[in-house]
Enzyme design. Structure first.
Site, PDB file in Angstrom:
ATOM      1  N   HIS A  68       0.845  -1.202   0.000  1.00 33.17           N
ATOM      2  CA  HIS A  68       0.000   0.000   0.000  1.00 33.17           C
ATOM      3  C   HIS A  68       0.871   1.240   0.000  1.00 33.17           C
ATOM      4  O   HIS A  68       1.886   1.274   0.697  1.00 33.17           O
ATOM      5  CB  HIS A  68      -0.885   0.033   1.252  1.00 33.17           C
ATOM      6  CG  HIS A  68      -1.863  -1.074   1.320  1.00 33.17           C
ATOM      7  ND1 HIS A  68      -3.090  -1.013   0.719  1.00 33.17           N
ATOM      8  CD2 HIS A  68      -1.792  -2.292   1.902  1.00 33.17           C
ATOM      9  CE1 HIS A  68      -3.740  -2.145   0.952  1.00 33.17           C
ATOM     10  NE2 HIS A  68      -2.971  -2.933   1.656  1.00 33.17           N
ATOM     11  N   ALA A  92     -10.722   1.834   3.133  1.00 34.75           N
ATOM     12  CA  ALA A  92     -11.047   3.242   2.948  1.00 34.75           C
ATOM     13  C   ALA A  92     -12.242   3.498   2.038  1.00 34.75           C
ATOM     14  O   ALA A  92     -12.718   4.627   1.972  1.00 34.75           O
ATOM     15  CB  ALA A  92      -9.829   3.976   2.383  1.00 34.75           C
TER      16      ALA A  92
END
Length: 173
Positions: A70, A127
């Site tokens: 990420h 998210a």
């Protein structure tokens, strides 16, 4: 790249592993999941993915390998770009909210750096659908945790992200 489950089932093991690594960068997870092909349907794949992730979690290095896949949210300009549409969708937002949004984004960037400094890995959260303020609130709620608790939290969030990516890859989302 989207594939059908049937196409995925017929890929060479190395190709299937490579494709899975675009969903989660844990080699242990991807290798384990590939070994369970063929999958009968997306739910069967997701169940095996959950089981492979559970096994991968037994080794912190596997988790850190997945987290390293990420990007770190730490650049204020990239955060502004990421959340720009959030302020456009809030019809009730007043003219002063732009300054507040910049403050939230700056606080999120700082919080992400503080999190990395404390835990040694980046803040991982599912998210999708969250605003910058919601992300900041989650970050601030989790940063007081100890390392073991936060590693478990990040692993659970990583699994949610992976499941969504698998569904998108196979056209099921």
């Amino acid at each position: 790249m989207k594939l059908s489950l049937q196409q995925f089932n017929h890929l060479a093991p190395a190709d299937a592993t490579s494709l899975l690594l675009t969903c989660c960068t844990s080699t242990a997870w991807a290798t384990e999941l590939v070994s369970h092909r063929p999958f009968t349907d997306i739910d069967n794949l997701l169940t095996h993915s959950d089981n492979a992730w559970q096994q991968a979690q037994s080794n912190e290095a596997n988790l850190l390998e997945a987290f390293d896949g990420h990007p770190q949210i730490g650049n204020v300009d990239s955060l502004k770009e990421k959340y720009r549409d959030t302020q456009d969708s809030a019809a009730h937002e007043q003219s002063g909210a732009n300054d507040a949004e910049d403050e939230v984004i700056a606080a999120l960037a700082q919080g992400n750096q503080d999190y990395l400094d404390k835990f040694g890995f980046i803040f991982i959260v599912f998210a999708t659908g969250k605003s910058a303020q919601q992300m900041l609130d989650l970050l601030l709620a989790r940063i007081p945790n100890n390392h073991a608790t936060e590693l478990a939290n990040a692993a659970a969030e990583q699994n949610k992200i992976t499941r969504l990516r698998l569904q998108k890859l196979l056209g099921a989302a």
